[in-house]
Write a protein that holds these residues in place. Structure first.
Motif, mmCIF file in Angstrom:
data_model
loop_
_atom_site.group_PDB
_atom_site.id
_atom_site.type_symbol
_atom_site.label_atom_id
_atom_site.label_comp_id
_atom_site.label_asym_id
_atom_site.label_seq_id
_atom_site.Cartn_x
_atom_site.Cartn_y
_atom_site.Cartn_z
ATOM 1 N N THR A 128 0.965 -1.214 0.391
ATOM 2 C CA THR A 128 0.037 -0.200 0.125
ATOM 3 C C THR A 128 0.805 0.949 -0.279
ATOM 4 O O THR A 128 1.990 1.512 1.002
ATOM 5 C CB THR A 128 -1.133 0.142 1.473
ATOM 6 O OG1 THR A 128 -1.772 -1.326 1.164
ATOM 7 C CG2 THR A 128 -2.179 1.279 1.696
ATOM 8 N N VAL A 129 0.548 2.161 -1.278
ATOM 9 C CA VAL A 129 1.048 3.621 -0.772
ATOM 10 C C VAL A 129 0.652 4.636 -1.014
ATOM 11 O O VAL A 129 -0.532 4.642 -0.768
ATOM 12 C CB VAL A 129 2.369 3.591 -2.166
ATOM 13 C CG1 VAL A 129 3.091 2.283 -2.397
ATOM 14 C CG2 VAL A 129 1.278 3.014 -3.486
ATOM 15 N N SER A 130 1.059 5.898 -0.097
ATOM 16 C CA SER A 130 -0.335 6.328 -0.136
ATOM 17 C C SER A 130 0.482 7.759 -0.623
ATOM 18 O O SER A 130 1.724 8.212 -1.790
ATOM 19 C CB SER A 130 0.148 7.424 1.015
ATOM 20 O OG SER A 130 1.497 7.482 1.844
ATOM 21 N N ASN A 131 -0.046 9.298 -0.985
ATOM 22 C CA ASN A 131 0.592 9.855 -1.030
ATOM 23 C C ASN A 131 1.756 11.485 -0.253
ATOM 24 O O ASN A 131 1.866 10.883 0.483
ATOM 25 C CB ASN A 131 -0.457 11.505 -1.705
ATOM 26 C CG ASN A 131 -1.383 10.175 -3.092
ATOM 27 O OD1 ASN A 131 -0.937 9.678 -3.325
ATOM 28 N ND2 ASN A 131 -1.802 10.962 -3.487
ATOM 29 N N LEU A 148 -3.839 5.558 -8.716
ATOM 30 C CA LEU A 148 -3.226 4.317 -9.778
ATOM 31 C C LEU A 148 -4.095 3.797 -10.685
ATOM 32 O O LEU A 148 -5.243 3.283 -11.234
ATOM 33 C CB LEU A 148 -3.437 3.607 -8.528
ATOM 34 C CG LEU A 148 -2.836 1.629 -8.991
ATOM 35 C CD1 LEU A 148 -1.263 1.579 -9.559
ATOM 36 C CD2 LEU A 148 -2.645 0.566 -7.751
ATOM 37 N N ALA A 152 0.574 -0.929 -13.194
ATOM 38 C CA ALA A 152 0.970 -0.572 -11.917
ATOM 39 C C ALA A 152 2.702 -0.521 -11.806
ATOM 40 O O ALA A 152 3.684 0.531 -11.379
ATOM 41 C CB ALA A 152 0.483 -1.325 -10.887
ATOM 42 N N TRP A 155 3.127 2.792 -13.542
ATOM 43 C CA TRP A 155 2.684 3.612 -12.392
ATOM 44 C C TRP A 155 3.806 3.882 -11.360
ATOM 45 O O TRP A 155 4.609 5.024 -10.835
ATOM 46 C CB TRP A 155 1.946 3.138 -11.787
ATOM 47 C CG TRP A 155 1.530 4.491 -10.745
ATOM 48 C CD1 TRP A 155 0.490 5.641 -10.900
ATOM 49 C CD2 TRP A 155 0.598 4.864 -9.322
ATOM 50 N NE1 TRP A 155 -0.567 6.239 -10.256
ATOM 51 C CE2 TRP A 155 0.162 5.469 -9.110
ATOM 52 C CE3 TRP A 155 1.035 3.403 -9.047
ATOM 53 C CZ2 TRP A 155 -0.031 6.322 -7.484
ATOM 54 C CZ3 TRP A 155 1.549 4.317 -7.206
ATOM 55 C CH2 TRP A 155 0.395 5.666 -6.521
ATOM 56 N N LEU A 156 4.591 2.917 -10.871
ATOM 57 C CA LEU A 156 5.675 3.011 -10.051
ATOM 58 C C LEU A 156 7.175 3.466 -9.772
ATOM 59 O O LEU A 156 7.708 4.426 -9.326
ATOM 60 C CB LEU A 156 6.182 1.951 -9.555
ATOM 61 C CG LEU A 156 4.801 1.046 -8.395
ATOM 62 C CD1 LEU A 156 5.208 -0.791 -8.455
ATOM 63 C CD2 LEU A 156 4.676 2.206 -6.932
ATOM 64 N N VAL A 161 8.183 6.175 -5.914
ATOM 65 C CA VAL A 161 7.852 5.468 -3.971
ATOM 66 C C VAL A 161 8.794 6.016 -3.355
ATOM 67 O O VAL A 161 9.154 4.842 -3.279
ATOM 68 C CB VAL A 161 6.723 4.690 -4.473
ATOM 69 C CG1 VAL A 161 5.709 4.692 -2.853
ATOM 70 C CG2 VAL A 161 5.247 5.030 -4.927
ATOM 71 N N ARG A 165 6.454 5.801 2.496
ATOM 72 C CA ARG A 165 5.312 6.207 1.664
ATOM 73 C C ARG A 165 5.032 4.906 1.499
ATOM 74 O O ARG A 165 3.487 4.660 1.101
ATOM 75 C CB ARG A 165 4.920 6.470 -0.292
ATOM 76 C CG ARG A 165 5.816 8.539 0.153
ATOM 77 C CD ARG A 165 5.209 8.844 -1.593
ATOM 78 N NE ARG A 165 4.295 8.335 -2.446
ATOM 79 C CZ ARG A 165 4.076 7.983 -3.941
ATOM 80 N NH1 ARG A 165 5.238 8.025 -4.307
ATOM 81 N NH2 ARG A 165 3.244 7.490 -4.432
ATOM 82 N N HIS A 202 -3.353 2.109 -3.119
ATOM 83 C CA HIS A 202 -2.911 3.584 -3.658
ATOM 84 C C HIS A 202 -3.879 3.940 -2.159
ATOM 85 O O HIS A 202 -4.935 4.276 -2.119
ATOM 86 C CB HIS A 202 -3.333 4.325 -4.953
ATOM 87 C CG HIS A 202 -2.867 5.109 -5.120
ATOM 88 N ND1 HIS A 202 -3.167 6.224 -5.692
ATOM 89 C CD2 HIS A 202 -1.704 6.095 -3.956
ATOM 90 C CE1 HIS A 202 -2.911 7.415 -5.463
ATOM 91 N NE2 HIS A 202 -1.855 7.595 -4.682
ATOM 92 N N PRO A 204 -5.101 7.392 -2.165
ATOM 93 C CA PRO A 204 -4.179 8.864 -2.579
ATOM 94 C C PRO A 204 -4.692 10.146 -1.439
ATOM 95 O O PRO A 204 -5.997 11.093 -1.359
ATOM 96 C CB PRO A 204 -5.818 9.002 -3.573
ATOM 97 C CG PRO A 204 -7.228 8.327 -2.781
ATOM 98 C CD PRO A 204 -6.446 6.966 -1.767
#
Length: 319
Positions: A128-131, A148, A152, A155-156, A161, A165, A202, A204
């Motif tokens: 899981t990644v946040s902003n 996202l 994927a 995007w990474l 990341v 995050r 994600h 956000p």
């Protein structure tokens, strides 16, 4: 394969293990740990892995842990941050691992928002990644990260990341860890490797503050991008990198070569700067930064800066 957590594990230990690698960051570490202690969600442990520091890192952690038993100290001889994070995971007991850099901060509600996000999805075994925001010590600026999409892996790499995050389920760490033979791109390599077998989620919300300062590991004055270049080449030889298209790989190498050119220009090594920017152009001629690279080449021409400044002042005077 099950992508849900064994609920018994959530009952036994802390929900989150926050792993902080530290090398000579005693001056900033107390503030970083204060942001952990300020969390509104309190079921966590924090493991500071001292990567052979020569400053007062041990003393800073000892003073805080004496009053807060959730903070733990682990020492290792200097082996770089990937080894330190892996060491932290070996010593962690939480269900989810969070990786906070020693100069970054969490917003006070970070763990609570992360807890609620994961609980609503029935405690997934996932990355899981946040902003994040960029923070200069006074102001925060949100980094505009899009949702996202279908690709994927791309995007990474397009919106890298940083470990601060990221939140990784502990079960994933049994299969994937930070590669200790790669520096400066080891985080992206791990995330892309993880999503080859596990979901990517994600969150956000802007809950992590990435601190901007002269000591950042990635800045144009250091040789950080040379390590990034070498790390990318190593990763591209790994079958796990096949999730990235050939065009994406060329673009990534083109970007890092351009950064290397900028480094050489900063240090007055004009010929090397020219060679690297030309290599960058040849690697990905249609890259979105092509115009910037061409302008960079013009700036290497003696006297161009004076001519450009004169033209700009003329243009401004006519407005």
């Amino acid at each position: 394969m099950s992508y849900q957590t064994d609920i018994a594990k959530l009952v036994i230990g802390p929900t989150f293990s926050i792993i902080i690698p530290a090398y000579n960051r005693a001056a900033m570490l107390a503030d970083t740990l204060a942001s952990v202690q300020a969390q509104t969600y309190t079921t966590w442990e924090c493991i500071v892995v001292d990567d052979g520091s020569k400053d007062k890192t041990r003393e800073v952690v000892a003073e805080l842990s004496a009053h807060d038993p959730r903070i733990h100290y682990v020492y290792q001889h200097n082996a770089e941050r990937s080894a330190a994070r892996n060491n932290g995971m070996r010593n962690a007991t939480g269900t989810y691992f969070c990786f906070l850099d020693s100069d970054d901060h969490y917003a006070p509600e970070y763990l609570q928002r992360l807890h609620d996000f994961l609980k609503a999805r029935q405690w997934p075994v996932a990355l899981t990644v946040s902003n994040c925001c960029f923070w200069d010590g006074v102001r925060t600026t949100e980094w505009n990260i899009p949702p996202l999409g279908d690709d994927a892996a791309q995007w990474l790499f397009d919106y890298p990341v940083s470990p601060s995050r990221a939140c990784l389920h502990s079960d994933i760490a049994k299969q994937f860890q930070f590669r200790e033979d790669i520096v400066m791109v080891e985080d992206s390599v791990l995330w892309v490797s993880v999503i080859s077998a596990f979901p990517l989620l994600h969150l956000p919300e802007y809950l992590v503050w990435y601190r901007i300062h002269d000591g950042n590991s990635v800045n144009r004055a250091t040789r950080a991008m040379f390590s990034r270049h070498d790390g990318l080449l190593k990763f591209f030889r790994d079958p796990l990198s096949n999730s990235l298209s050939a065009a994406s790989k060329r673009n990534l190498l083109s970007e890092v070569r351009f950064s290397m050119a900028d480094h050489y220009a900063l240090h007055g090594k004009w010929f090397k700067a020219l060679m690297h920017v030309l290599w960058s152009l040849a690697t990905a001629p249609g890259h979105r930064h092509t115009k910037a690279k061409l302008f960079f080449i013009l700036q290497l021409i003696p006297g161009f800066d004076r001519i450009w400044s004169f033209k700009q002042s003329q243009a401004n005077g006519m407005q």
